[in-house]
Design a protein around this motif. Structure first.
Motif: not given
Length: 824
Positions: A253-254, A292, A448-450, A703, A706, A710
């Motif tokens: 996603s990165r 990434d 898409q990703d933070s 989580q 992440d 963010a």
């Protein structure tokens, strides 16, 4: 893993399914020790590569230039003897795959091109030491397998991406090596002295310079890259000692949206070759869980926007010769063997996937041409009517990436912005590097990703603070520029009264520094004025002719030299009577002779310090004394007018007390980023710093990382409004200034508006990622504050104005803080 005290041998590293030519020198026969016993120094690495090239007709050796410390930047081209005899023809046919002319090229018999590079971080040294083995293997191995490899592959072997850093690190760990190896992580061998060996001479992370191309090592490898357009580029690194071995793909996603999915699919297929090789030797590994492919300025990502496949390797590091870890003892030979194994598995994948990868490269550029044909905007135009040098330096970057640029045929106005011939350029979008052009010019605020491993925005015209627009036609484009020339400078006019030059040009501070080094008097205009039909802005520099160390004739000759060196025009005037402030007005302030120092070492971030050192030394040629914090208590600070404090969280009590006393006695302290918090905590200045808080009520244990990640501003671009009458903003034409930010230090504005000469707008995001919470905190906050302290002054920047040597647009803020601090 080898036993920590065992002597490494070639048999530990090399495949046994081939024989080896005894006429090819082994590393030990040249270095005097086996690979892995000591960390190879760059001079010995060079010595071995030269001996190999002499001994093998499979290798040609190229010296592509020098580092800042005058070390050679080597490249080995390795392939079969037959390929070497036709190497230029092979190269041209290969590059044709990226052009229309290669649409029908026969790829079945075409070699694949693999660029293998090592240790861009000098203290991640297992890569360059593995390069010794790879070069030996490719030169000495014999048999059908190696013959097939060399026939079908051109290997561009870059044994040391970072010669200066490698040399620094090798010296450190070798000087601390014990006869009976010490594996205790607390041993001094594993604790390098500041600034450590990761960086180059000016303390830059060169694995962030593939896109900006500001450093000599980068320029050499980018020139090679575009000359060959390799299909695969590998980038060998190290990571923490408790990790195993990582190979890409990274976190899916990165990945940057401009990178085709097929790139990631091929990367994943290549990974199966790495997995098979590591399964065979029993080494642990992982993939797709970290790192990434977003920022195109990294070695493993830059190839992805150029039709190639970039692959990152990360080896759990010994950081010396052997170190304890969660996975047992990590020995240097073990780390080297893993890197060497990955280098061979890359070549195995390249050979077996050759036609598929060659087709992918051709398809990448075919699709890019189709995208270019569909786009409404046919070109970008960029420039600065008052700063030709800054526009030139962006054009210079584009040329280094083989991007075609055109001059502007005539002065033109686009959407209210004037683009001047000679200070502006046009970039057609319908060309081979269409996708790379998009990556350089685009503004992106949706993701898409933070989470980002590096910065999320790098829009180059914003970094340079240049005007830029889309063009729907090429009607204003002049000739393509094949030989880009830097702007020239001269003295215009004749007169024995005074000389004037504006502060808008990028190299105006260099000109002023040269003038002040000659001990000539100079003054700065605090208000605009018009003289002889020319309007001069805030910050215009005046050099009176009378009462100087040079007579009128000497003055003109000297200023001609200054103009040429600084790429700007200086105007001679014959009268001091103007429309506005006259040249004898008290609104012309005398400029002092700054003597600048910078704190380094200890808690100071070396990247930030290195960027400042490079700016002073390479761009403006202003002497900068580096004061090491180890000796700070014993130093005499009275000789310095300005001290720069780069990013840091804190200084000791004694250092703080000494610094305060120096400021109170008349010094100017300039602090950056997190040092702003330090200034506030220790009462150098009173700032209203906003509190940051994160609601984590509904966040699970899984989580948490992440969620917290963010909230990081890894690097994005935000708009500010500026008061151009304030000395900190002298030289800026517009009322807005894009700024790069990678901190979460948010300062509320001062109650008096004139003390907020730079302020973020109410809608500040221009490009990059920022969380909604941080964006709200950033709105209308201020990245700059200054105040008196006793007889001195304190200046605070929350943001890095000198980021990675390519943020040309805000470099002048620091120069203004140096030359004009007394007028604030």
């Amino acid at each position: 893993m080898t036993n920590a005290q065992e002597k490494p041998s070639l048999s530990y590293y090399l495949p046994t399914d081939v024989t080896y030519n005894k006429n090819i020198p082994t590393p030990e026969s040249v270095l005097g020790h086996e690979v892995g016993k000591w960390h190879v120094t760059h001079d010995k690495l060079v010595m071995y590569m030269k001996e190999l090239a002499k001994s093998s007709d499979r290798i040609t050796l190229e010296d592509r230039g020098k580092t800042f410390e005058d070390r050679p930047i080597l490249l080995l081209t390795v392939t079969s003897t037959e390929n070497h005899q036709n190497i230029e023809s092979i190269r041209q046919k290969h590059v044709s795959l990226t052009e229309k002319s290669g649409a029908n090229a026969q790829i079945t018999n075409m070699p694949i091109v693999v660029y293998q590079g090592f240790s861009i971080h000098g203290n991640e040294a297992s890569g360059s030491n593995a390069a010794l083995l790879l070069a030996y293997y490719l030169a000495a191995a014999e048999g059908t397998q190696i013959d097939n490899l060399l026939k079908n592959t051109i290997v561009l072997l870059d044994p040391s991406f970072n010669p200066d850093g490698l040399q620094r690190f090798a010296g450190w760990v070798n000087m601390h090596k014990s006869e009976h190896l010490i594996s205790d992580p607390q041993d001094r061998e594993f604790d390098e002295a500041w600034p450590r060996g990761r960086t180059n001479h000016y303390w830059f992370d060169m694995n962030r310079d593939w896109l900006p191309v500001q450093l000599p090592e980068s320029r050499a490898r980018i020139k090679t890259f575009h000359r060959w357009m390799p299909n695969i580029l590998t980038d060998h690194h190290e990571m923490g000692s408790n990790s195993s071995f990582f190979f890409q793909p990274g976190i899916p996603s990165r990945t940057h949206p401009l990178t085709p999915q097929m790139n990631q699919d091929l990367t994943k297929e290549i990974a199966t070759y790495h997995a098979k090789a590591f399964d065979k030797i029993g080494s642990l590994y992982y993939t797709e869980e970290s790192f990434d492919d977003f920022y195109y300025g990294k070695g493993s990502t830059f190839p992805d926007i150029n039709g190639s496949i970039g692959i990152l390797f990360e080896q759990g590091s010994a950081r010396g010769h052997v170190q304890e870890s969660e996975n047992g003892l990590v020995t240097f030979p073990f780390a080297i063997r893993n890197q060497f194994t990955a280098a061979l598995s890359t070549l195995a994948a390249a050979t077996n996937m050759r036609t598929t990868i060659l087709r992918y490269q051709r398809q990448f550029y075919e699709n890019a041409r189709k995208e270019a044909a569909r786009t409404q905007a046919k070109a970008y135009i960029f420039g600065d009517e008052k700063d030709a040098a800054k526009a030139y330096h962006l054009a210079e970057i584009l040329k280094r990436h083989n991007i075609a640029i055109h001059e502007v045929k005539n002065d033109v106005t686009v959407s209210g912005t004037k683009y001047k011939k000679g200070a502006s350029y046009i970039v057609p979008r319908d060309q081979r590097q269409h996708r790379l052009i998009n990556a350089i010019f685009e503004k992106r605020t949706q993701f898409q990703d933070s989470l980002f491993y590096d910065i999320s925005a790098w829009t180059f015209p914003l970094a340079f603070n240049l005007s830029y627009n889309d063009l729907t036609s090429l009607g204003n484009a002049g000739s393509e520029i094949t030989d880009l020339q830097a702007p020239t400078g001269t003295v215009n006019g004749a007169g024995n009264y005074a000389y004037l030059f504006e502060w808008n040009e990028y190299y105006s501070p260099k000109a002023l520094a040269i003038i002040k080094s000659k001990k000539l008097r100079a003054k700065v205009a605090m208000k605009p004025f018009t003289l002889e039909g020319v309007r001069y802005d805030y910050g215009t520099i005046m050099i009176p002719v009378q009462n100087q160390r040079l007579n009128a004739q000497e003055m003109k000759k000297f200023l001609n030299y200054v103009a040429k060196e600084s790429h700007l025009n200086i105007t001679a005037v014959s009268s001091g009577l103007t429309e506005g402030i006259d040249l004898g007005s008290n609104n012309f302030e005398a400029i002092g002779n700054p003597k600048v120092a910078m704190l380094i070492g200890g808690p100071i971030t070396s990247y930030d310090a290195g960027e400042i050192w490079h700016l002073f030394d390479q761009r403006y040629e202003i002497p900068l004394t580096k004061l090491d914090m180890r000796n700070f208590d014993r130093m005499n600070l009275s000789k310095y007018t300005h001290i720069i404090l780069p990013n840091t969280y804190s200084l000791s009590k004694s250092h703080t007390s000494k610094l305060k006393k120096w400021v109170q006695n008349g010094g100017t302290l300039i602090a950056y980023r997190n040092a702003v918090r330090y200034l506030n905590q220790h009462k150098f200045m009173k700032l209203d710093i906003k509190k940051t808080g994160i609601d984590a009520k509904n966040v699970s244990f899984e989580q948490r990382r992440d969620h917290n990640g963010a909230q990081v501003i890894g690097g994005a671009i935000f708009n500010t409004k500026i008061d151009r009458s304030h000395p900190i903003n002298f030289g800026y034409l517009k009322d807005e200034l894009p700024m790069f930010r990678n901190t979460t230090v948010f300062v509320n504005p001062h109650e008096k508006s004139y003390n907020n000469p730079i302020q973020y707008t109410n809608s500040p995001l221009l490009s990059g990622y920022v969380s909604e919470e941080n964006l709200e905190l950033l709105k209308n906050s201020v990245p700059f504050q200054t105040t008196r302290m006793g007889s001195g002054r304190v200046i605070a920047f929350t943001d890095n104005t000198n980021f990675r040597a390519f943020w040309y647009g805000t470099n002048k803020l620091l120069m203004n803080a140096i030359f004009f601090s007394g007028m604030m």
